[in-house]
Each structure stands twice: as C-alpha cells, then as structure tokens.
Scaffold this motif. Structure first.
Motif, short mmCIF file in Angstrom:
data_model
loop_
_atom_site.label_atom_id
_atom_site.label_comp_id
_atom_site.label_asym_id
_atom_site.label_seq_id
_atom_site.Cartn_x
_atom_site.Cartn_y
_atom_site.Cartn_z
N LEU A 94 0.87 -1.25 0.14
CA LEU A 94 0.02 -0.03 -0.06
C LEU A 94 0.90 1.16 0.12
O LEU A 94 0.54 2.43 -0.10
N ARG A 95 2.23 1.06 0.13
CA ARG A 95 2.96 2.38 0.51
C ARG A 95 2.76 3.43 -0.63
O ARG A 95 2.27 4.44 -0.23
N PRO A 96 3.01 3.02 -1.99
CA PRO A 96 2.92 4.15 -2.97
C PRO A 96 1.39 4.82 -2.90
O PRO A 96 1.40 6.06 -3.08
N LEU A 97 0.45 3.91 -2.89
CA LEU A 97 -0.98 4.25 -2.88
C LEU A 97 -1.21 5.33 -1.63
O LEU A 97 -1.87 6.05 -1.52
N SER A 98 -0.39 4.91 -0.32
CA SER A 98 -0.62 5.66 1.03
C SER A 98 -0.01 6.94 0.73
O SER A 98 -0.39 7.95 1.34
N PHE A 99 1.08 7.12 -0.13
CA PHE A 99 1.75 8.49 -0.47
C PHE A 99 0.74 9.44 -1.10
O PHE A 99 0.50 10.46 -0.84
N ILE A 100 0.06 8.87 -1.94
CA ILE A 100 -0.89 9.61 -2.88
C ILE A 100 -2.11 10.00 -1.78
O ILE A 100 -2.50 10.91 -1.84
N ALA A 101 -2.67 8.77 -1.06
CA ALA A 101 -3.68 9.21 -0.10
C ALA A 101 -3.28 10.32 0.96
O ALA A 101 -3.82 11.56 1.20
N GLN A 102 -2.04 10.67 1.51
CA GLN A 102 -1.61 11.39 2.37
C GLN A 102 -1.42 12.78 1.77
O GLN A 102 -1.83 13.77 2.52
N LYS A 103 -1.03 12.91 0.49
CA LYS A 103 -1.12 14.08 -0.13
C LYS A 103 -2.48 14.64 -0.41
O LYS A 103 -2.95 15.92 -0.39
N ARG A 104 -3.49 13.64 -0.56
CA ARG A 104 -4.90 14.28 -0.72
C ARG A 104 -5.66 14.69 0.68
O ARG A 104 -6.55 15.28 0.72
N GLY A 105 -4.90 14.12 1.84
CA GLY A 105 -5.59 14.57 2.82
C GLY A 105 -5.43 13.76 4.50
O GLY A 105 -5.51 14.15 5.28
N GLY A 106 -4.89 12.43 3.94
CA GLY A 106 -4.48 11.70 5.21
C GLY A 106 -3.97 10.28 4.98
O GLY A 106 -4.37 9.59 3.66
N PRO A 107 -3.67 9.52 5.99
CA PRO A 107 -3.36 8.18 5.76
C PRO A 107 -4.50 7.49 5.56
O PRO A 107 -5.52 7.75 5.62
N ILE A 108 -4.10 6.18 4.82
CA ILE A 108 -5.31 5.26 4.49
C ILE A 108 -5.74 4.66 5.58
O ILE A 108 -5.01 3.96 6.38
N PRO A 109 -7.02 4.82 6.16
CA PRO A 109 -7.57 3.90 7.41
C PRO A 109 -7.63 2.48 7.02
O PRO A 109 -8.02 2.03 5.94
N TYR A 134 11.04 4.93 10.33
CA TYR A 134 11.43 4.45 8.91
C TYR A 134 10.72 5.52 7.75
O TYR A 134 9.49 5.57 7.79
N PRO A 135 11.53 6.26 7.23
CA PRO A 135 10.92 7.44 6.37
C PRO A 135 9.84 6.97 5.30
O PRO A 135 9.09 7.71 5.12
N ALA A 136 10.39 5.84 4.70
CA ALA A 136 9.26 5.46 3.42
C ALA A 136 8.16 4.62 4.13
O ALA A 136 7.61 3.68 3.09
N ARG A 137 7.91 4.52 5.32
CA ARG A 137 6.86 3.57 5.67
C ARG A 137 5.63 3.91 5.23
O ARG A 137 5.19 5.08 4.57
N ALA A 138 4.70 3.14 5.02
CA ALA A 138 3.23 3.16 4.63
C ALA A 138 2.44 4.35 5.69
O ALA A 138 2.74 4.23 6.75
N ARG A 139 1.71 5.24 4.91
CA ARG A 139 0.88 6.16 5.43
C ARG A 139 -0.41 5.58 5.73
O ARG A 139 -1.25 5.70 5.14
N VAL A 140 -0.49 4.70 6.85
CA VAL A 140 -1.72 3.88 6.96
C VAL A 140 -2.01 4.29 8.43
O VAL A 140 -1.11 4.54 9.15
N GLN A 141 -3.28 4.04 8.85
CA GLN A 141 -3.96 4.24 10.35
C GLN A 141 -4.80 3.13 10.58
O GLN A 141 -6.02 3.08 10.10
N PRO A 142 -4.26 2.27 11.72
CA PRO A 142 -5.32 1.08 11.89
C PRO A 142 -6.56 2.07 12.82
O PRO A 142 -6.27 2.77 13.50
N LYS A 143 -7.71 1.46 12.43
CA LYS A 143 -8.92 1.81 13.14
C LYS A 143 -9.94 0.68 13.63
O LYS A 143 -10.02 -0.20 12.75
N PRO A 144 -10.23 0.63 14.63
CA PRO A 144 -11.16 -0.53 15.06
C PRO A 144 -12.43 -0.55 14.54
O PRO A 144 -12.93 0.58 14.15
#
Ligand SMILES: [Zn+2]
Ligand SMILES: [Zn+2]
Length: 265
Positions: A94-109, A134-144
């Motif tokens: 998900l890393r490259p897609l999460s960078f796109i999501a982050q630019k659009r407004g936030g991490p992928i839930p 780790y700087p290139a980690r996926a921008r993702v956010q676990p949510k219950p």
C-alpha cells in the motif's frame, strides 16, 4: 449508489497453482484455474466528492499484482477480515498508494478488529509503531471496526463469523456481502444478511477442513440466505473451475480472479 465488486483473488491461502503440486488443477491450461490469494475491491462514484472511491477488503501477498491488473491508482480505505498471512501480507504494498492518500488529505484507514490490529502492529511494527521512524513507511492508520463502519457514504456492517475457533468478520455493504474463511456462521449473523442479493462466500473444497466450510456447506448457507447470485471464493486446488461450475446451479458459482459484478450500495 451503483458500485462494482471485483475479485482480486479467489484462491485459498496457498494460491492455485500450489507450489510443488502435480495435480490436474495446478497444471490446468484454463486461466480460471489460476487463483491468487483472496481479496476483493469495491469501487463506486461518491457524489459528495465527485470522485471514485476504492475500498479493498484484505491485502494478501498478491496485492501488488492484483492492483496492477485492475489499474488501481488510489485506495481510500482497507477493511480486514482477520490477520492471517493470506489476508494481510500485502499491506506494505500500500506504500505508494498511501503516499498519494497522504497528499490528498491523510493516511489510508485500515479497519480491523482489535485482535487483528494487534497482529498488524506486531508484523508491521516498523510501519505502525508510534516509535516508527522509517521514512518510507506506509502512511496508514489502523482503526477498530464498529458494528457499522461508514466509509464515504457506504455502511460496512460487521458480520461476525467463525474461522475454526477464531472469531473473524465478514462484511455486508448495500445488497452484497463478503464472507471469507468461514467455517461457521453464528445464528445472529443471518439476520445481518437478510435481503442480500449478491453473496460472496468461501468454499474451500469437498473434503472437510477444521477452519473452512466445504462447498456443500456453503451451498446450504447460500440457499438459506437466498441471494439472487452467490459467488464462491477462497478455493483450493481440489476444485476445477469449469467442471465444478457445471455441477452447480447457475446462481451459485465459483468466482474467478478478475471477475467484476455490479452491486447496489
Ligand atoms: Zn484465508
Ligand atoms: Zn494442486
């Protein structure tokens, strides 16, 4: 709203062909007998945003290949059924897609049960730990997951299931449901499935397995739930696509990788 449900993969945990296996299905020339690890993609147009929404259920080890095949250019959310390897090991892709999501407004839930989040945090510690650097980690956010999880106007209803002795979840969304890795459906879950018209449910093989339903059991559940169409997934190499489907009613069939079906959300 109209949506499209696409099967990213319809195979069991080992995939089909299964490594080292000389069987007829693993050596079949029928492309429908090639099954990547199980996952689905739901797409719809969100009128509130004037944009296409993309939700993935599970990111297995084949996620990258599947996302390339289906021209996935962004992901808005991921829902996890449970945290076994065949459902989570593509998280890092998900890393490259999460960078796109982050630019659009936030991490992928990443919506999952608390027990599954714990596993994700352990396996992907370098990504999910609060100390992760780790700087290139996926921008993702676990949510219950709640009983209802709303994503961009769509209500994903958590459907409790059992996978052997492990509680896992399926999802109901609009007129469709996705139930994978199920060996038993607790009685109250049937009420959550009332009125489902497109049912996706796992059907491993004919031979019993301690944590997966047989094809025959899934046919029985399908008849009880009563959808217009049932699609089987999480299929082992015991079942040849064409031959198995010839023996099933037209409204209860094995799905195949890349199949897309319309749903109403
Ligand atoms: Zn599985
Ligand atoms: Zn085989």
């Amino acid at each position: 709203m109209d949506g499209t449900l696409t099967f990213l993969g319809t195979g069991t945990s080992m995939g089909v062909p299964t490594l080292g296996c000389p069987c007829a299905v693993c050596n079949s020339a029928d492309p429908h007998d090639r099954r990547l690890r199980p996952s689905v993609l739901l797409r719809w147009n969100d009128p509130a945003a004037g944009a296409e929404r993309v939700v993935v259920i599970d990111t297995g080890p084949d996620f990258r290949e599947q996302a390339l095949r289906e021209h996935v250019r962004h992901v808005d959310a991921v829902l996890y059924t449970h945290a076994h390897a065949d459902h989570i090991m593509g998280l890092d892709d998900l890393r490259p897609l999460s960078f796109i999501a982050q630019k659009r407004g936030g991490p992928i839930p990443l919506y999952a049960d608390p027990a599954a989040i714990k596993v994700l945090e352990r396996v992907f510690e370098y990504t999910l730990s609060p100390d992760a650097t780790y700087p290139a980690r996926a921008r993702v956010q676990p949510k219950p997951l709640g009983e209802h999880t709303w994503a961009y106007g769509v209500d994903f209803v958590r459907v409790p299931l059992l996978h052997g002795e492990q509680p896992i979840c399926g999802f109901r969304f609009g007129n469709a449901a996705y139930l994978t890795d199920v060996s038993s459906i607790p009685e109250p879950s049937f009420a959550l499935l009332a009125g489902v018209e497109v049912l996706v449910i796992s059907a491993l093989r004919h031979t019993p397995h301690p944590s997966h339903a047989t094809l025959e059991q899934s046919v029985e559940w399908s008849r009880r739930i009563g959808p217009r169409q049932t699609w089987f997934t999480h299929i082992a190499h015991d079942l040849a696509h064409e031959e198995t489907n010839r023996g099933l009613p037209a409204n209860i069939q094995l799905a195949h990788d890349g199949l897309s079906v319309p749903v109403t959300l």
